[in-house]
Design an enzyme around this catalytic site. Sequence first.
Site, PDB file in Angstrom:
ATOM      1  N   GLU A 170     -12.890  50.915  54.576  1.00 25.68           N
ATOM      2  CA  GLU A 170     -13.240  49.937  53.540  1.00 25.68           C
ATOM      3  C   GLU A 170     -12.473  48.624  53.682  1.00 25.68           C
ATOM      4  O   GLU A 170     -11.721  48.224  52.789  1.00 25.68           O
ATOM      5  CB  GLU A 170     -13.023  50.532  52.148  1.00 25.68           C
ATOM      6  CG  GLU A 170     -13.937  51.701  51.862  1.00 25.68           C
ATOM      7  CD  GLU A 170     -13.865  52.192  50.426  1.00 25.68           C
ATOM      8  OE1 GLU A 170     -13.049  51.666  49.651  1.00 25.68           O
ATOM      9  OE2 GLU A 170     -14.643  53.089  50.071  1.00 25.68           O
ATOM     10  N   GLU A 387     -17.360  58.976  52.586  1.00 29.47           N
ATOM     11  CA  GLU A 387     -16.824  59.218  51.239  1.00 29.47           C
ATOM     12  C   GLU A 387     -17.947  59.172  50.209  1.00 29.47           C
ATOM     13  O   GLU A 387     -18.842  58.327  50.309  1.00 29.47           O
ATOM     14  CB  GLU A 387     -15.788  58.159  50.821  1.00 29.47           C
ATOM     15  CG  GLU A 387     -14.420  58.350  51.400  1.00 29.47           C
ATOM     16  CD  GLU A 387     -13.413  57.314  50.912  1.00 29.47           C
ATOM     17  OE1 GLU A 387     -13.489  56.892  49.731  1.00 29.47           O
ATOM     18  OE2 GLU A 387     -12.562  56.915  51.715  1.00 29.47           O
TER      19      GLU A 387
HETATM   20  C1  BGP Z   1     -12.184  54.475  48.023  1.00 26.89           C
HETATM   21  C2  BGP Z   1     -10.977  54.720  48.927  1.00 26.89           C
HETATM   22  C3  BGP Z   1     -10.341  56.058  48.731  1.00 26.89           C
HETATM   23  C4  BGP Z   1     -10.319  56.539  47.294  1.00 26.89           C
HETATM   24  C5  BGP Z   1     -11.622  56.281  46.563  1.00 26.89           C
HETATM   25  C6  BGP Z   1     -11.558  56.548  45.097  1.00 26.89           C
HETATM   26  O1  BGP Z   1     -12.370  53.115  47.861  1.00 26.89           O
HETATM   27  O2  BGP Z   1     -11.369  54.628  50.275  1.00 26.89           O
HETATM   28  O3  BGP Z   1      -9.073  56.012  49.320  1.00 26.89           O
HETATM   29  O4  BGP Z   1      -9.217  56.111  46.625  1.00 26.89           O
HETATM   30  O5  BGP Z   1     -12.060  54.960  46.742  1.00 26.89           O
HETATM   31  O6  BGP Z   1     -10.937  55.487  44.453  1.00 26.89           O
HETATM   32  P1  BGP Z   1     -10.020  55.635  43.191  1.00 26.89           P
HETATM   33  O7  BGP Z   1      -8.910  56.496  43.636  1.00 26.89           O
HETATM   34  O8  BGP Z   1      -9.595  54.282  42.814  1.00 26.89           O
HETATM   35  O9  BGP Z   1     -10.857  56.266  42.140  1.00 26.89           O
END
Ligand code: BGP
Length: 486
Positions: A170, A387
């Site tokens: 990302e 993801e």
């Molecule tokens: C994405 C990232 C992850 C993870 C996920 C959830 O953007 O790649 O590392 O953190 O988001 O985000 P959050 O933990 O802010 O809910």
Amino acid sequence: MYYDKLDDFPPDFLWGAASAAYQIEGAYDEDGKGPSIWDVYAHQPGNTFNGTTGDVAIDHYHHMKEDVALMAKMGLKAYRFSVAWARVIPDGDGAVNEAGLDFYRRLIRELKQNGIEPVLTLYHWDLPQALQDKYGGWESREVIPAFAKYCRTLFHAFKDDVKYWVTFNEQNVFTGLGYRWGNHPPKVQDVRRMFAANHIVNLANATAIKLFHELVPNGLIGPSFGYGPVYPLTGAPTDVLAAVNADDFNNNWWLDVYCRGEYPYFMAKTLTRMGLMPDVTDADRALLKQAHPDFLGINYYHGGTVQQNRLEKPVAEAAKKDFSATDPYLMQPKADQAQSPEVPMFNAVANPYLKKTDWGWEIDPVGFRVGLRQVYEKYRLPLFVTENGLGAVDELADGEVDDQYRIDYLAAHLRTMKEAITDGVELIGYCAWSFTDLLSWLNGYRKRYGFVYVDRDDDGPKQLKRIPKKSFYWYQQIIAQNGAQI
Ligand code: BGP
């Protein structure tokens, strides 16, 4: 399009789950590891939710075998994890720390022995602090050879054991939060610097991909992009135009560089007019053209809805807007800032048709299909969902976690993914976020994503006991039947 029968998932589909080093490993200063920008940032008071850090996280560093055993029990086909650069090269560009490298060697061996395909992310946001101090981090081209050296070390070490590699996680999110909104390190609020740093990351990405193809001819590599389709709020042509702008601003600015080796034309012209375009040399242009990813990683949580930007201020004045009031604990700006004021091309608004998670993220499984279709149509690269998942407050009751809401969320997304496959999208795998509960960058330990509950909270690690949730057993069945029941 509605089908009475959906195509099957491909027989070798990679059913997986994901994590990132800083969010799970802990052991932040053990066995020779150097500090990363996240170690330093999280230790500064006021930067993270309740002062939470990844010092211990869920202590995966010391629970690695136990965690992989749970993956094997679940039947996972793939596990996506990231390597902490500062564990392998503590000062970023100096000597290799064999003890750090050995942790990943043991992890990969454990995965392979259990029939789980490792998916290795080279960079999930934890830049060695030394590179920030010495060069100014991603704002300096000096970081590119350092990144290449780190990549070369990993390519040599793991080229025979790891087939799937992700360059940057990302890039759009970490450059936006780090240099525009200022709620990730290095806490900068300057959109011009964001575009400049982002260009340097593009060059590092292209350098890594080129190097990989020389050194690991049998492997596959690509970036993971935080993707969301963009909808116009209404059918008003001005809103539709705003959506075209937002798609350029939010998505194409990265995707076109990755997949076509060049910045999108209209957006580049707009940024040049605004004085925001990064310095791009002829050599940069040539490098970007030479790097071809083998697949595109897609991280999907939600899309976005926009309307015409009614900000009448000239660009230069708008660029001076004070963002100091931006809530550092939210991944998104506050409602009155939910727009693109420095670049007045659109306003982001809530979508009236969509429900939200407890953290205000829109839930939109259909948008997943829309996005997969759009990206595949445009670039024709195999897609790998690296993801997707639901952050929620999970309650442990009588030793069990009944997270039916997570099952519902994931099932809806798997369903639209299967529809996208039936449409014709080439999908090689799906990594749910996340395997275990872990640290949420700005939301601490209360916002949970895992199939496996981990006994800790914002106050401390407790027993760190691993407890499979209801969703664990559900996903186990999905994998066993290759998604036939979806
Ligand atoms: C994405 C990232 C992850 C993870 C996920 C959830 O953007 O790649 O590392 O953190 O988001 O985000 P959050 O933990 O802010 O809910």
